[in-house]
Design an enzyme around this catalytic site. Sequence first.
Site, PDB file in Angstrom:
ATOM      1  N   GLU A  43       0.825  -1.206   0.000  1.00 30.47           N
ATOM      2  CA  GLU A  43       0.000   0.000   0.000  1.00 30.47           C
ATOM      3  C   GLU A  43       0.860   1.256   0.000  1.00 30.47           C
ATOM      4  O   GLU A  43       0.546   2.231  -0.672  1.00 30.47           O
ATOM      5  CB  GLU A  43      -0.956   0.012   1.196  1.00 30.47           C
ATOM      6  CG  GLU A  43      -2.082  -1.011   1.112  1.00 30.47           C
ATOM      7  CD  GLU A  43      -2.934  -0.825  -0.137  1.00 30.47           C
ATOM      8  OE1 GLU A  43      -2.958   0.282  -0.703  1.00 30.47           O
ATOM      9  OE2 GLU A  43      -3.569  -1.816  -0.549  1.00 30.47           O
ATOM     10  N   TYR A 126      -6.569   6.853   3.595  1.00 34.05           N
ATOM     11  CA  TYR A 126      -6.638   5.764   2.630  1.00 34.05           C
ATOM     12  C   TYR A 126      -5.936   4.511   3.154  1.00 34.05           C
ATOM     13  O   TYR A 126      -6.499   3.416   3.161  1.00 34.05           O
ATOM     14  CB  TYR A 126      -6.031   6.153   1.274  1.00 34.05           C
ATOM     15  CG  TYR A 126      -5.769   4.918   0.460  1.00 34.05           C
ATOM     16  CD1 TYR A 126      -6.821   4.249  -0.145  1.00 34.05           C
ATOM     17  CD2 TYR A 126      -4.501   4.333   0.405  1.00 34.05           C
ATOM     18  CE1 TYR A 126      -6.628   3.055  -0.817  1.00 34.05           C
ATOM     19  CE2 TYR A 126      -4.289   3.144  -0.258  1.00 34.05           C
ATOM     20  CZ  TYR A 126      -5.355   2.503  -0.870  1.00 34.05           C
ATOM     21  OH  TYR A 126      -5.161   1.313  -1.501  1.00 34.05           O
ATOM     22  N   ASP A 144      -9.441   5.601  -2.793  1.00 32.09           N
ATOM     23  CA  ASP A 144      -8.247   6.054  -3.505  1.00 32.09           C
ATOM     24  C   ASP A 144      -8.697   6.685  -4.819  1.00 32.09           C
ATOM     25  O   ASP A 144      -9.891   6.885  -5.040  1.00 32.09           O
ATOM     26  CB  ASP A 144      -7.296   4.882  -3.750  1.00 32.09           C
ATOM     27  CG  ASP A 144      -7.804   4.010  -4.868  1.00 32.09           C
ATOM     28  OD1 ASP A 144      -9.034   3.855  -4.975  1.00 32.09           O
ATOM     29  OD2 ASP A 144      -6.994   3.489  -5.658  1.00 32.09           O
ATOM     30  N   CYS A 196     -12.758   0.836 -15.767  1.00 30.50           N
ATOM     31  CA  CYS A 196     -13.223   2.209 -15.568  1.00 30.50           C
ATOM     32  C   CYS A 196     -12.008   3.144 -15.563  1.00 30.50           C
ATOM     33  O   CYS A 196     -11.747   3.866 -14.604  1.00 30.50           O
ATOM     34  CB  CYS A 196     -14.003   2.315 -14.261  1.00 30.50           C
ATOM     35  SG  CYS A 196     -14.993   3.813 -14.118  1.00 30.50           S
ATOM     36  N   CYS A 203     -16.818   0.624 -21.036  1.00 29.76           N
ATOM     37  CA  CYS A 203     -18.123   0.434 -20.402  1.00 29.76           C
ATOM     38  C   CYS A 203     -18.813  -0.860 -20.834  1.00 29.76           C
ATOM     39  O   CYS A 203     -19.603  -1.421 -20.084  1.00 29.76           O
ATOM     40  CB  CYS A 203     -19.017   1.643 -20.682  1.00 29.76           C
ATOM     41  SG  CYS A 203     -18.354   3.189 -19.996  1.00 29.76           S
ATOM     42  N   CYS A 206     -18.073  -3.535 -18.420  1.00 29.20           N
ATOM     43  CA  CYS A 206     -18.227  -3.198 -17.000  1.00 29.20           C
ATOM     44  C   CYS A 206     -19.394  -3.924 -16.345  1.00 29.20           C
ATOM     45  O   CYS A 206     -20.528  -3.842 -16.831  1.00 29.20           O
ATOM     46  CB  CYS A 206     -18.405  -1.693 -16.839  1.00 29.20           C
ATOM     47  SG  CYS A 206     -18.500  -1.184 -15.110  1.00 29.20           S
ATOM     48  N   CYS A 212     -24.722   2.651 -13.777  1.00 24.36           N
ATOM     49  CA  CYS A 212     -23.812   3.791 -13.846  1.00 24.36           C
ATOM     50  C   CYS A 212     -24.468   5.034 -14.451  1.00 24.36           C
ATOM     51  O   CYS A 212     -24.814   5.061 -15.630  1.00 24.36           O
ATOM     52  CB  CYS A 212     -22.576   3.421 -14.664  1.00 24.36           C
ATOM     53  SG  CYS A 212     -21.345   4.752 -14.731  1.00 24.36           S
TER      54      CYS A 212
END
Length: 346
Positions: A43, A126, A144, A196, A203, A206, A212
């Site tokens: 991270e 985060y 994030d 995305c 799309c 997705c 969306c």
Amino acid sequence: MDAKHRIDIATPLLDWYDRHRRDLPWRARPGEVPDPYRVWLSEVMLQQTTVATVRPRFTEWTRRWPTFADLAAADEAQVMAAWAGLGYYARARNLLAAARVIAGDHGGALPDSEAALRALPGFGDYTAAAVAAIAFGRRAVVVDANVERVVARLFAIAAPLPGGRKAIRAAAETITPDERAGDFAQAMMDLGSAVCSPRKPRCLLCPLHHACAAQATGTPEAFPVKKPKAVRPHRYGTIFWLERDGTVLLVRRPGSGLLGGMRALPTGAWTDAPPELADAPVGADWQIVDERVRHGFTHFTLELAVAIATTHDAVNTGEWWPIARLNEAGLPTLFAKAADVARRAR
DNA sequence: CAAACGTGGCG
DNA sequence: TCGCCAAGTTT
């Protein structure tokens, strides 16, 4: 938003994740128990840094320092050198500081709550949420840049960043599940990376397509809206390559600020006009080479002249480093570039 | 809250 | 070539 009217995003997203998840060195495979040390290290390395850059660096780092205890006992100069080239060097300082707090005050293990994690050096909102969710399975709202983009599109949030973060976080809260919180967070990141994406969202691939709002507008790439960035000023400086018997003079930069705590070639102030030979570390027969070094930082661009000289005198500031082993010095990219220019010009 | 803080890749 | 962008944090 009323809980009864929440859209179930987690179920289709987790189904998609189970089929398309990336296999990454720090990621536990299905059925494996995550290693908090590896989750934490990944991270931190991944902050503002791409997966492609981090992957080999993560492998080298964990081979050298496999556990909290190993890192806590490490020499600071070696830790900083190992981070060289990754940028945002405060991360390395904070990483070591946190490892020592963990070893000293937490019995050698990370605390498992978001609030306790948040108190450690280098843990912001985060990272505390991500580690709590991914390493410990705690429900946490992990936001994030990927999550910001996916959520801004899902809900067509038009408030420009950074001000719009509040609305995005509130929306993210409504779609975060109680179970599989870590997988949900990683699924959002994988989706943001592979589907995305910022410029050309795919799309048609997705799993959240039908939920969306941005996709329905026909221009999903318009989200998230961002405030325009300030223009970057251009600065000038000189780097000094001072050679003596097959070694070159290196210095240690101040512990905070730009490239803080890193080994470096001596350099004077970086200013609005070329400083030429001002701020040379010693008096010598300096020669400025023709080639300039250009380097872009986040908030300014830099153009450096490279001055070269040879000496036989003692110099009491810095360390003489063997030129043949300069690649082991842990120089930030800027200085590695300048060193290449200097060596070619000799 | 705005600014400081690195670097490499991509369109 | 150049601006944008990347699993942000600190001051």
